[in-house]
Scaffold this active site. Sequence first.
Site, PDB file in Angstrom:
ATOM      1  N   ASP A 299       0.843  -1.194   0.000  1.00 16.40           N
ATOM      2  CA  ASP A 299       0.000   0.000   0.000  1.00 16.40           C
ATOM      3  C   ASP A 299       0.881   1.248   0.000  1.00 16.40           C
ATOM      4  O   ASP A 299       1.927   1.288   0.648  1.00 16.40           O
ATOM      5  CB  ASP A 299      -0.896  -0.024   1.239  1.00 16.40           C
ATOM      6  CG  ASP A 299      -2.008   0.999   1.168  1.00 16.40           C
ATOM      7  OD1 ASP A 299      -2.664   1.084   0.129  1.00 16.40           O
ATOM      8  OD2 ASP A 299      -2.227   1.692   2.174  1.00 16.40           O
ATOM      9  N   GLU A 346       0.574  -0.703  -4.967  1.00 17.45           N
ATOM     10  CA  GLU A 346      -0.455   0.326  -5.137  1.00 17.45           C
ATOM     11  C   GLU A 346       0.261   1.631  -5.454  1.00 17.45           C
ATOM     12  O   GLU A 346       0.890   2.229  -4.578  1.00 17.45           O
ATOM     13  CB  GLU A 346      -1.285   0.431  -3.856  1.00 17.45           C
ATOM     14  CG  GLU A 346      -2.465   1.389  -3.958  1.00 17.45           C
ATOM     15  CD  GLU A 346      -2.089   2.804  -3.583  1.00 17.45           C
ATOM     16  OE1 GLU A 346      -2.221   3.698  -4.447  1.00 17.45           O
ATOM     17  OE2 GLU A 346      -1.658   3.020  -2.447  1.00 17.45           O
ATOM     18  N   ASP A 399     -11.131   0.336  -1.251  1.00 19.16           N
ATOM     19  CA  ASP A 399     -11.246   1.774  -0.998  1.00 19.16           C
ATOM     20  C   ASP A 399     -12.181   2.490  -1.972  1.00 19.16           C
ATOM     21  O   ASP A 399     -12.485   3.668  -1.766  1.00 19.16           O
ATOM     22  CB  ASP A 399      -9.868   2.443  -1.073  1.00 19.16           C
ATOM     23  CG  ASP A 399      -9.110   2.354   0.243  1.00 19.16           C
ATOM     24  OD1 ASP A 399      -9.743   2.133   1.286  1.00 19.16           O
ATOM     25  OD2 ASP A 399      -7.878   2.511   0.219  1.00 19.16           O
TER      26      ASP A 399
END
Length: 498
Positions: A299, A346, A399
């Site tokens: 992330d 990501e 998300d």
Amino acid sequence: MRFDRSAGVFCHLTSLPGPHGIGDLGEGARAFVEWLAAAEQSYWQFCPLGPTASVHGDSPYQSYSAFAGNPLLLSLDRLVDDGYLDAGAVEGEAVPDFPGDRVDYDRVRAYKTDRLRTAAARFREEAAADDRAAFEAFRERESAWLDDYALFMALRTRYDGAWTDWPESIRTRDPDALSAHREELAAEIQYREFVQFVFDRQWRALRAYAEERGVEFVGDLPIYVALDSADVWASPEAFDLTPEHDPAAVAGVPPNPGDDGQRWGNPVYDWDTLRETGYGWWLDRLDRLLDLVDVARIDHFKGFDEFWAIPAGADDPAAGEWREAPGHDFFETVERELGELPFIVEDLGFLDQGVVDLRERFGFPSMRVPHYADWCREGDMYQPMHYPEGSVGYTSTHDTNTLVGYYESLSDRQRDCLHYNVGADGSEINWSVIEAVWRSDAVLAFTTVQDVLGLGAEARFNRPGTATGNWTWRCTEAAFREADAERLARLTDEQIRN
């Protein structure tokens, strides 16, 4: 690591069906594995597994530990099978009337904690020799993180709050104070160790079950950890803290056109010290994660190239500055020490040349999500037909809105352009976009359970920047429909395997 072209489905474990108010490591997880296998899926992706906190809305990205497992995920039925709970404690009228479509974390926590303490007491009094030996072997094997984590959680129980508010001798880890508390809190510490032992045992059983059916696990690596965590308390040298162990700077992102930036509040790393010590804390963290999963999604990959550091006393994200992170040296060290790097990254937002160079240097597949596409702009990188081979294509993520929710929020013009680009009429937009992502050149293709089911915004899992109402969505076992598995299997055979 070079990935074979394959596909998977995202569903966090808390979203699974189960009898005790939350998804767990029991039969609901196995039912999902069976559905994935029937759907010809190679991967099951989920959020971080660590213990969550009600003060943070039970976000899996604000955990008490980057190493420990979440006690709420433990299967009470498995503890009955092990002989450490009575069936009557987890069946019938003993089970509160939990909602089936969402997690009520506070009620689940109270119910499960009571039964986990009962199981721990019975284990302490009645465990067979083999189980005691397995427990001691676990404690020894995982002592590098388990000792501090168990003491940290015991201290939180004693002092009823964040470690930053504890007495100074404990907050700054005075050896004599630590030793005294370990002795005084021995029973509570053993309870915390028992819970982690059970998590480890149940997790490895589930992973073996999935492996037998050709399903691998994709875990999640948040770049930052929570301030109120065993990680920061036990390893202050790894973080940018003051001599009093308060954060000197916190993480976030700067303002962008159209927004004011974000102040996340996590302490940033002291990368100079980490480099000097060979990134030991990070190597331990990655080694633990890769012992639990097959692939990890990193992330906020940008933070390994450079990171936005906001002075701890500033509320405005604009007060921060970009600081250099040791991305190339860091991943070279990780590769040298741990071997193959099974990472996907990501890299959404702040995608600059430094991030691209770092990603390409190590061959990490990057994320592509159709929600960020301008459907009326030719060649947009987030349109599935333009996903490159070195990418991971998603229909949506934890998300974002669901596909249907996203579609319903589009303007008429964008919706028409989407129809044109993916060859859809809007009647089954979820399957139209799933097919477009599967048909793309991306080496990995992922969808979500919500998108397979065609659910709208009411099934959204998280809304970034909001503090309440997230992480609660659940499905029932009826969601694992045979017809959907067959449809996804056909699509995977046609577009991924051929």
